[in-house]
Design an enzyme around this catalytic site. Structure first.
Site, mmCIF file in Angstrom:
data_model
loop_
_atom_site.group_PDB
_atom_site.id
_atom_site.type_symbol
_atom_site.label_atom_id
_atom_site.label_comp_id
_atom_site.label_asym_id
_atom_site.label_seq_id
_atom_site.Cartn_x
_atom_site.Cartn_y
_atom_site.Cartn_z
ATOM 1 N N ASP A 47 0.723 -1.128 0.164
ATOM 2 C CA ASP A 47 0.375 -0.100 0.165
ATOM 3 C C ASP A 47 1.196 0.896 -0.454
ATOM 4 O OD1 ASP A 47 -2.207 -1.510 -0.153
ATOM 5 O OD2 ASP A 47 -2.205 -1.702 2.342
ATOM 6 N N ASP A 67 -7.091 -1.217 -4.579
ATOM 7 C CA ASP A 67 -7.987 -1.153 -3.873
ATOM 8 C C ASP A 67 -8.802 -0.261 -4.240
ATOM 9 O OD1 ASP A 67 -6.602 -3.253 -1.946
ATOM 10 O OD2 ASP A 67 -5.718 -1.022 -1.043
#
Length: 170
Positions: A123, A141
């Protein structure tokens, strides 16, 4: 009569490839250029910050000890398979649902590769206000979120003609 790939939602599978490539290329760039927790400020409310997510959304189950990696792998494979079957059965003209399903599949596969290769998801997109940071996320995401919003939107605002197209395919 079964739909050909050109007439079915499978015609939209290029979105899966696009999301998957954008996600994986961005993550490879982060891995090659950032140390863990390194952060680069881009805007007064936005950073690129490399973090590892061992869980799911909002780091759900990230401290579970490792078994969650395989649970999330099964979930990603299961949902990707189910949505692909649904794409095969619906008309290519149902653009909202086809786009939604392919965004979710592309995102699920992007995060799946991370879990299998690294044991965690990379991330790096970090929005914040003052000292409050939204949980970091990635392109996969984002695609999953947008796909989910489109599915909900379609379920509430599906026009009568689109419902008829769905019924014809069944």
């Amino acid at each position: 009569m079964p739909l050909t790939w050109k007439d079915s939602g499978l015609r939209w599978y290029w979105v899966v490839v696009l999301v998957f490539l954008a996600d994986q290329l961005s993550k490879q760039w982060v891995l090659a250029n950032f140390d863990l927790f390194e952060s680069v400020k881009l805007l007064p409310f936005f950073n690129f910050t490399y973090v590892r997510n061992y869980g799911a959304a909002f780091s759900f189950l990230s401290e579970a000890g490792g078994w969650q990696r395989w649970l999330f792998t099964l979930v990603a494979v299961g949902f990707s398979t189910l949505l692909t079957v649904w794409l095969r059965k619906q008309s290519a003209s149902l653009w909202k649902l086809n786009l939604a399903y392919t965004l979710v599949i592309g995102g699920a596969l992007g995060n799946l590769i991370d879990r299998l290769m690294h044991g965690f998801v990379v991330d790096f997109i970090d929005f914040y206000w003052g000292k409050s940071h939204y949980p970091a996320f990635n392109i996969a995401d984002s695609a999953i979120f947008i796909g989910a919003v489109l599915i909900i939107w379609d379920s509430f605002f599906n026009s009568k003609s689109e419902q008829d197209k769905t019924e014809e395919v069944k």
